[in-house]
Structures are given as structure tokens and as C-alpha cells.
Design a protein around this motif. Structure first.
Motif, PDB file in Angstrom:
ATOM      1  N   ASP A   1       0.840  -1.203   0.000  1.00 48.23           N
ATOM      2  CA  ASP A   1       0.000   0.000   0.000  1.00 48.23           C
ATOM      3  C   ASP A   1       0.874   1.251   0.000  1.00 48.23           C
ATOM      4  OD1 ASP A   1      -2.410  -1.333   0.057  1.00 48.23           O
ATOM      5  OD2 ASP A   1      -2.756  -1.045   2.207  1.00 48.23           O
ATOM      6  N   GLU A   2       0.437   2.253  -0.761  1.00 45.39           N
ATOM      7  CA  GLU A   2       1.077   3.565  -0.690  1.00 45.39           C
ATOM      8  C   GLU A   2       0.520   4.262   0.540  1.00 45.39           C
ATOM      9  OE1 GLU A   2       1.204   5.996  -4.183  1.00 45.39           O
ATOM     10  OE2 GLU A   2       1.110   4.217  -5.485  1.00 45.39           O
ATOM     11  N   VAL A   3       1.402   4.855   1.314  1.00 50.70           N
ATOM     12  CA  VAL A   3       0.992   5.494   2.567  1.00 50.70           C
ATOM     13  C   VAL A   3       1.616   6.870   2.696  1.00 50.70           C
ATOM     14  CG1 VAL A   3       0.609   3.333   3.826  1.00 50.70           C
ATOM     15  CG2 VAL A   3       2.871   4.355   3.824  1.00 50.70           C
ATOM     16  N   LYS A   4       0.978   7.716   3.495  1.00 56.28           N
ATOM     17  CA  LYS A   4       1.603   8.975   3.900  1.00 56.28           C
ATOM     18  C   LYS A   4       1.649   8.946   5.431  1.00 56.28           C
ATOM     19  CE  LYS A   4      -2.611  11.739   3.586  1.00 56.28           C
ATOM     20  NZ  LYS A   4      -3.220  12.936   3.045  1.00 56.28           N
ATOM     21  N   TYR A   5       2.576   9.708   6.005  1.00 53.96           N
ATOM     22  CA  TYR A   5       2.853   9.570   7.436  1.00 53.96           C
ATOM     23  C   TYR A   5       3.612  10.784   7.937  1.00 53.96           C
ATOM     24  CZ  TYR A   5       7.162   8.164   5.191  1.00 53.96           C
ATOM     25  OH  TYR A   5       8.267   8.142   4.383  1.00 53.96           O
ATOM     26  N   LYS A   6       3.746  10.859   9.244  1.00 58.37           N
ATOM     27  CA  LYS A   6       4.612  11.845   9.876  1.00 58.37           C
ATOM     28  C   LYS A   6       5.796  11.075  10.440  1.00 58.37           C
ATOM     29  CE  LYS A   6       1.034  15.027  11.443  1.00 58.37           C
ATOM     30  NZ  LYS A   6       0.304  15.532  12.613  1.00 58.37           N
ATOM     31  N   VAL A   7       6.952  11.722  10.432  1.00 55.12           N
ATOM     32  CA  VAL A   7       8.148  11.105  11.009  1.00 55.12           C
ATOM     33  C   VAL A   7       8.341  11.690  12.400  1.00 55.12           C
ATOM     34  CG1 VAL A   7      10.634  10.778  10.793  1.00 55.12           C
ATOM     35  CG2 VAL A   7       9.202  10.819   8.743  1.00 55.12           C
ATOM     36  N   GLU A   8       8.436  10.796  13.382  1.00 60.67           N
ATOM     37  CA  GLU A   8       8.697  11.219  14.763  1.00 60.67           C
ATOM     38  C   GLU A   8       9.899  10.456  15.278  1.00 60.67           C
ATOM     39  OE1 GLU A   8       5.312  10.899  17.309  1.00 60.67           O
ATOM     40  OE2 GLU A   8       4.139  12.332  16.148  1.00 60.67           O
ATOM     41  N   PHE A   9      10.652  11.106  16.158  1.00 57.93           N
ATOM     42  CA  PHE A   9      11.825  10.463  16.745  1.00 57.93           C
ATOM     43  C   PHE A   9      11.384   9.692  17.981  1.00 57.93           C
ATOM     44  CE2 PHE A   9      15.686  10.292  19.339  1.00 57.93           C
ATOM     45  CZ  PHE A   9      16.555   9.737  18.414  1.00 57.93           C
ATOM     46  N   ASP A  10      11.765   8.419  18.045  1.00 58.66           N
ATOM     47  CA  ASP A  10      11.463   7.560  19.188  1.00 58.66           C
ATOM     48  C   ASP A  10      12.640   7.640  20.149  1.00 58.66           C
ATOM     49  OD1 ASP A  10      10.957   5.535  21.007  1.00 58.66           O
ATOM     50  OD2 ASP A  10      10.272   4.101  19.496  1.00 58.66           O
TER      51      ASP A  10
ATOM     52  N   LYS B   1      14.048   4.179  21.430  1.00 60.96           N
ATOM     53  CA  LYS B   1      14.840   3.399  20.464  1.00 60.96           C
ATOM     54  C   LYS B   1      15.983   4.198  19.864  1.00 60.96           C
ATOM     55  CE  LYS B   1      12.303  -0.383  20.311  1.00 60.96           C
ATOM     56  NZ  LYS B   1      12.779  -1.714  20.565  1.00 60.96           N
ATOM     57  N   GLY B   2      15.862   5.499  19.922  1.00 56.95           N
ATOM     58  CA  GLY B   2      16.904   6.340  19.330  1.00 56.95           C
ATOM     59  C   GLY B   2      16.833   6.383  17.810  1.00 56.95           C
ATOM     60  N   LYS B   3      15.631   6.160  17.248  1.00 59.35           N
ATOM     61  CA  LYS B   3      15.450   6.139  15.789  1.00 59.35           C
ATOM     62  C   LYS B   3      14.161   6.852  15.427  1.00 59.35           C
ATOM     63  CE  LYS B   3      17.365   1.517  15.020  1.00 59.35           C
ATOM     64  NZ  LYS B   3      17.057   0.201  14.449  1.00 59.35           N
ATOM     65  N   ASP B   4      14.030   7.196  14.133  1.00 61.96           N
ATOM     66  CA  ASP B   4      12.776   7.737  13.622  1.00 61.96           C
ATOM     67  C   ASP B   4      11.768   6.608  13.465  1.00 61.96           C
ATOM     68  OD1 ASP B   4      13.604  10.371  13.430  1.00 61.96           O
ATOM     69  OD2 ASP B   4      14.368  10.126  11.376  1.00 61.96           O
TER      70      ASP B   4
ATOM     71  N   GLN C   1       4.425   7.795  12.183  1.00 62.18           N
ATOM     72  CA  GLN C   1       3.261   8.052  13.038  1.00 62.18           C
ATOM     73  C   GLN C   1       2.161   8.647  12.174  1.00 62.18           C
ATOM     74  OE1 GLN C   1       3.745   6.943  16.057  1.00 62.18           O
ATOM     75  NE2 GLN C   1       1.719   7.474  16.801  1.00 62.18           N
ATOM     76  N   ASP C   2       0.915   8.541  12.571  1.00 66.33           N
ATOM     77  CA  ASP C   2      -0.244   9.052  11.820  1.00 66.33           C
ATOM     78  C   ASP C   2      -0.231   8.513  10.384  1.00 66.33           C
ATOM     79  OD1 ASP C   2      -0.912  10.459  14.084  1.00 66.33           O
ATOM     80  OD2 ASP C   2      -0.051  12.344  13.390  1.00 66.33           O
ATOM     81  N   VAL C   3      -0.020   7.215  10.275  1.00 66.58           N
ATOM     82  CA  VAL C   3       0.094   6.560   8.965  1.00 66.58           C
ATOM     83  C   VAL C   3      -1.304   6.309   8.396  1.00 66.58           C
ATOM     84  CG1 VAL C   3       0.946   4.519   7.740  1.00 66.58           C
ATOM     85  CG2 VAL C   3       2.233   5.449   9.675  1.00 66.58           C
ATOM     86  N   GLU C   4      -1.487   6.690   7.116  1.00 69.28           N
ATOM     87  CA  GLU C   4      -2.744   6.391   6.439  1.00 69.28           C
ATOM     88  C   GLU C   4      -2.481   6.008   4.996  1.00 69.28           C
ATOM     89  OE1 GLU C   4      -5.421   9.741   6.221  1.00 69.28           O
ATOM     90  OE2 GLU C   4      -3.743  11.148   6.170  1.00 69.28           O
ATOM     91  N   ARG C   5      -3.359   5.153   4.483  1.00 69.49           N
ATOM     92  CA  ARG C   5      -3.235   4.695   3.111  1.00 69.49           C
ATOM     93  C   ARG C   5      -3.615   5.822   2.168  1.00 69.49           C
ATOM     94  NH1 ARG C   5      -6.771   2.118  -0.181  1.00 69.49           N
ATOM     95  NH2 ARG C   5      -8.278   1.991   1.492  1.00 69.49           N
ATOM     96  N   VAL C   6      -2.893   5.923   1.054  1.00 68.83           N
ATOM     97  CA  VAL C   6      -3.149   6.960   0.053  1.00 68.83           C
ATOM     98  C   VAL C   6      -3.945   6.339  -1.084  1.00 68.83           C
ATOM     99  CG1 VAL C   6      -2.073   8.530  -1.606  1.00 68.83           C
ATOM    100  CG2 VAL C   6      -0.974   8.115   0.585  1.00 68.83           C
ATOM    101  N   GLY C   7      -4.877   7.112  -1.651  1.00 74.61           N
ATOM    102  CA  GLY C   7      -5.613   6.631  -2.833  1.00 74.61           C
ATOM    103  C   GLY C   7      -7.003   6.168  -2.485  1.00 74.61           C
ATOM    104  N   GLY C   8      -7.754   5.868  -3.547  1.00 77.31           N
ATOM    105  CA  GLY C   8      -9.146   5.446  -3.389  1.00 77.31           C
ATOM    106  C   GLY C   8      -9.249   4.077  -2.768  1.00 77.31           C
TER     107      GLY C   8
END
Length: 157
Positions: free
Chosen positions: A45-54, A57-60, A63-70
């Protein structure tokens, strides 16, 4: 908002990885980071999201992941229908030993040492086992009777 492709989604484990369109390192995505909840994304699936630092874990992470498209006629949840849990296995019937008895009221199996049913309190039926103590003996006397007897004895001396 960055976008990418969900390359691996482990539905049974509740996490997956997003390959970023900008070519960065694959991002971890937990089911709690999905906007539409469990079952809203699949592999490819194509998705859009926000990148947040954890911080932990010390990594990105995504977050707020959602599928793109119809939706293409798909229902919102694409996870397989949840199966009902099977009932716990039934316990084996208790072994009936000599002297054990079945309660005449509720049918429970009661141990031989018991005079009343543990489940409903019904007394043991059928004449008893003979012998034993007379549990009612001496209970009909009152304390005042006892005091009177003691006083009478002390007067006779």
C-alpha cells in the motif's frame, strides 16, 4: 507530509516497515501509529505519514500513517474477520470414590467427608453413616441453667 510504500506489514504482530519515497532508511511503523487502526494497511500500500523520533529506540518511526488513494470498494478494515476464541477445555469429571455422594438437590458430586453439599447446602440424604458424635448434645441448655447448677453445688457444701 512524506509518503512511501508499506513494504512489510506483520498483521499478526502489529507492526511493519515503510520504504520512503525520498530514499531514506526504512521506517518502523507500529499498529498504534495507524490513523485508521488495525487492518487499514497491507503490504504494497502507498501510505503517507509523519516522522517522529522515538527517544526510547533512538530512531525515527512513522506516526499518523494512512493509506493513500481510493478505496476501490474495499471496506475500511482489510484485516481478516476475527475468529472467536474457542471455549476453554472442559475439566475432566472428578473421580467418584467410595462414600462420595450425589447431591439430591443440584446433582453435584460431594466428598464422603461432607454432610452438606458445597454448592447448594442441601444436607446429605439417606440416614447417615452411623456412629460419630451427637453434635446437638448440650446445646439446648442456656447459660443461666449452667450458673444455677454451679450455684446449687456451692450451696450444698
Amino acid at each position: 507530509m512524506p509518503s512511501g510504500v508499506m513494504i512489510r506489514w506483520h498483521d499478526d504482530k502489529g507492526f511493519g516497515f515503510i520504504k520512503q519515497d525520498d530514499g531514506g532508511e526504512d521506517l518502523f511503523c507500529h499498529v498504534t501509529g495507524l490513523l485508521d487502526g488495525d487492518g487499514s494497511v497491507r503490504d504494497g500500500d502507498e501510505v503517507k505519514y509523519k516522522v517522529e523520533f522515538d527517544d526510547r529506540k533512538g530512531k525515527d518511526r512513522a506516526q499518523d500513517v494512512e493509506r493513500v488513494g481510493g478505496g476501490g470498494g474495499r471496506s475500511r478494515s482489510r484485516s481478516p474477520p476475527r475468529r472467536r476464541r474457542s471455549p476453554p477445555p472442559r475439566r475432566a469429571e472428578p473421580e467418584k470414590r467410595p462414600g462420595d455422594w450425589d447431591c439430591p438437590e443440584c446433582g453435584a458430586l460431594v466428598f464422603a467427608s461432607k454432610d452438606a453439599c458445597f454448592k447448594c447446602g442441601a444436607p446429605r440424604d439417606g440416614g447417615g453413616r452411623g456412629g460419630g458424635r451427637d453434635r446437638g448434645r448440650g446445646r439446648d441448655r442456656s447459660r443461666s441453667d449452667d450458673r444455677r447448677r454451679r450455684r446449687d453445688r456451692s450451696d450444698s457444701y
